[in-house]
Design a protein around this motif. Sequence first.
Motif, PDB file in Angstrom:
ATOM      1  N   ILE A  51     -39.844   9.629  52.939  1.00  0.00           N
ATOM      2  CA  ILE A  51     -39.248   9.167  53.884  1.00  0.00           C
ATOM      3  C   ILE A  51     -39.619   7.537  54.006  1.00  0.00           C
ATOM      4  O   ILE A  51     -39.414   6.927  55.079  1.00  0.00           O
ATOM      5  N   MET A  52     -40.145   7.072  52.998  1.00  0.00           N
ATOM      6  CA  MET A  52     -40.573   5.693  53.055  1.00  0.00           C
ATOM      7  C   MET A  52     -39.162   4.359  53.227  1.00  0.00           C
ATOM      8  O   MET A  52     -39.432   3.699  53.953  1.00  0.00           O
ATOM      9  N   ASP A  53     -38.137   4.854  52.884  1.00  0.00           N
ATOM     10  CA  ASP A  53     -37.009   4.254  52.910  1.00  0.00           C
ATOM     11  C   ASP A  53     -36.585   4.276  54.422  1.00  0.00           C
ATOM     12  O   ASP A  53     -35.750   3.412  54.898  1.00  0.00           O
ATOM     13  N   LEU A  54     -36.944   5.236  55.024  1.00  0.00           N
ATOM     14  CA  LEU A  54     -36.475   5.325  56.576  1.00  0.00           C
ATOM     15  C   LEU A  54     -37.506   4.656  57.581  1.00  0.00           C
ATOM     16  O   LEU A  54     -37.167   4.490  58.862  1.00  0.00           O
ATOM     17  N   ALA A  55     -38.732   4.252  56.871  1.00  0.00           N
ATOM     18  CA  ALA A  55     -39.911   3.719  57.840  1.00  0.00           C
ATOM     19  C   ALA A  55     -39.302   2.441  58.432  1.00  0.00           C
ATOM     20  O   ALA A  55     -38.959   1.483  57.440  1.00  0.00           O
ATOM     21  N   GLN A  56     -39.788   2.060  59.585  1.00  0.00           N
ATOM     22  CA  GLN A  56     -39.246   0.730  60.078  1.00  0.00           C
ATOM     23  C   GLN A  56     -40.620   0.427  60.911  1.00  0.00           C
ATOM     24  O   GLN A  56     -41.221   1.016  61.727  1.00  0.00           O
ATOM     25  N   GLY A 102     -44.336  15.098  45.361  1.00  0.00           N
ATOM     26  CA  GLY A 102     -44.910  14.069  45.938  1.00  0.00           C
ATOM     27  C   GLY A 102     -46.580  14.325  46.033  1.00  0.00           C
ATOM     28  O   GLY A 102     -47.373  13.500  46.576  1.00  0.00           O
ATOM     29  N   LEU A 103     -46.922  15.102  45.199  1.00  0.00           N
ATOM     30  CA  LEU A 103     -48.563  15.329  45.018  1.00  0.00           C
ATOM     31  C   LEU A 103     -49.031  14.748  43.663  1.00  0.00           C
ATOM     32  O   LEU A 103     -48.543  14.620  42.565  1.00  0.00           O
ATOM     33  N   ARG A 104     -50.288  14.281  43.856  1.00  0.00           N
ATOM     34  CA  ARG A 104     -50.933  13.708  42.613  1.00  0.00           C
ATOM     35  C   ARG A 104     -51.671  14.983  41.887  1.00  0.00           C
ATOM     36  O   ARG A 104     -52.131  15.607  42.348  1.00  0.00           O
ATOM     37  N   ASP A 142     -44.912   1.927  47.143  1.00  0.00           N
ATOM     38  CA  ASP A 142     -45.788   0.804  46.939  1.00  0.00           C
ATOM     39  C   ASP A 142     -46.244   0.312  48.313  1.00  0.00           C
ATOM     40  O   ASP A 142     -47.165  -0.408  48.006  1.00  0.00           O
ATOM     41  N   ALA A 143     -45.515   0.582  49.297  1.00  0.00           N
ATOM     42  CA  ALA A 143     -46.019   0.105  50.714  1.00  0.00           C
ATOM     43  C   ALA A 143     -47.209   0.837  51.151  1.00  0.00           C
ATOM     44  O   ALA A 143     -48.008   0.206  52.151  1.00  0.00           O
TER      45      ALA A 143
END
Length: 561
Positions: free
Chosen positions: A247-252, A306-308, A321-322
Amino acid sequence: MGRHQAGSRSVGAILRGVGLVLAVALVAGAGWYALHRDSGGQDGASCPTTLRVVTASSFTTVVSAAGRELRTGPDCVLLDVTSADGRPAAGQLGQVSADVWIPDDAAWATIAPPGQLVATDKDNQAKRDTGAGQTLATTPIYMVTDGPTANKIKGGEGGGWWALAGLLNNKSSGVRMVVRDPSLSGDGLVAAGAVGEAVWLKQGMDASSLALNSTLAATRTVNHDLAATPDVAGEVGLVPEYALLPIMDLAQNRTYLAGADNTALMRYTWLPTAAAARDPERVAALQKLLTAFKSPAVQDAMNVAGLRTPGGPRPEFEGGDALPEPTAKPFDVLQSHHVQHVFATWDPEDRRSNLLIAVDIAGATTGSGSGGSTPSGGPAGKQPPIEVLKAGCRVVGDLMPVGSRLGLWEISPGQPGGYRKLLPTDRLDDTSRAAFTRSVSTLTTHKAGAGLLDTIVAAYQSVRDDWHDDMFNQVFILTDDANKDSANAQAVATMVQKLKDLQDEERPVTISIVVLGKKDAADRLKTALSTLGAGTYVDNAQSGEDVQAAFIHVVAGGLHE
């Protein structure tokens, strides 16, 4: 973007969302469910072994990928997977006769029934055979908030979890925390635990209990959302990386902090059951499954989820990267008592105790330093010790849930046995809670005299004889040791021997003793009681805050490390 094309990323996000929604349904009472059964189009009878796996909803797609690696060939293995999160997952181990549990953090192992899992705290053959305790994947937890609130955290001492804990305990800060229910999700447990751990590392166990209890008033707990994201300015959502990436592209207008002092890290952990470890055929199948998690296809499934991988980089997601890369040392895995502190803070039922409080305060407790400082709610001397203890007792009465058992004794030299029962131990309800409050108001000081040591023995026996298997059974003693009983080595040794004679493995009772102001007295009692083994806790209180923290610690179960 590499292999993470937009379409595949959306599918991964949908799968994760489905898993989390199903987990919420489980919490709401839908019960356990079989999320996935790998058959691969084969007749199940053609595979000699079926492994029963219980895993977190956020890891089911990874387990499914591992299942696809195993279901072909003459020695194929099928997986029967049950998805369950949080505390309910531990109950599924016996229900489905699980061979292995893969929870979303290693701390969940502390709530499994004793002996059900292969022990991971020491080297043994079962651990070596099954690989028990290995971390399969990780995900860090971020603080998600607005810019001004982030600046408050970064401007605080340590710029991380310790600073957040301080802001949450400062009513004027305007900072609030958002977290998923710690009993129902790994991110909730690890995130809430991180706040407690930050205080524990700086100020100790009792301070951590007090801080967590105060934090709850500044917390919004969610169990219906996919992530604990903030809604308004001043809120700090504690969200795992795997839930943020899609959801990073939805974060504001959001700022992300990893914690400059420590990293809160979820660890997906391989926990085989003891029953499976006793069966060579199942051990061989477990070894194959464990190896499959290292295959390229399964590693790719972890990235899509999404797991490492352990020690690996952040999965590639657009906008990822944010997120700042965590660099601080991870908090240790929460141990049993730390987990109980978190549970007891969020759920009143985890404060259910059979508790007997005995108070011993002489009227002449004055002075400073280790020789007899006066604990108080503010500056020294502003509040008499007896009033501090009354306030602490009221805290206990308010925090313990209906159905607990609570009693109050007052040590009174000259009385038979050296004490008087202000309130016999009884089941706590609205009526008995009011009676307890009235009894607390009658607590008085007394002249220094013998009675402390005999009262400890009598209180222990009383709780042991009235033992209840559905709650913690505890004795809590508060004393200023005005009679210097702790310095009478022979009398203390006699008391310890009597307690040893009363100990019953089938009816364990915890003893917690807090000595007001006199560290030397606390140290003597702590040394003497240490011979009783686990179940004893002795500390010194130098302030009213110390006393309140001790009360809250006892309400949280009275355990210690």
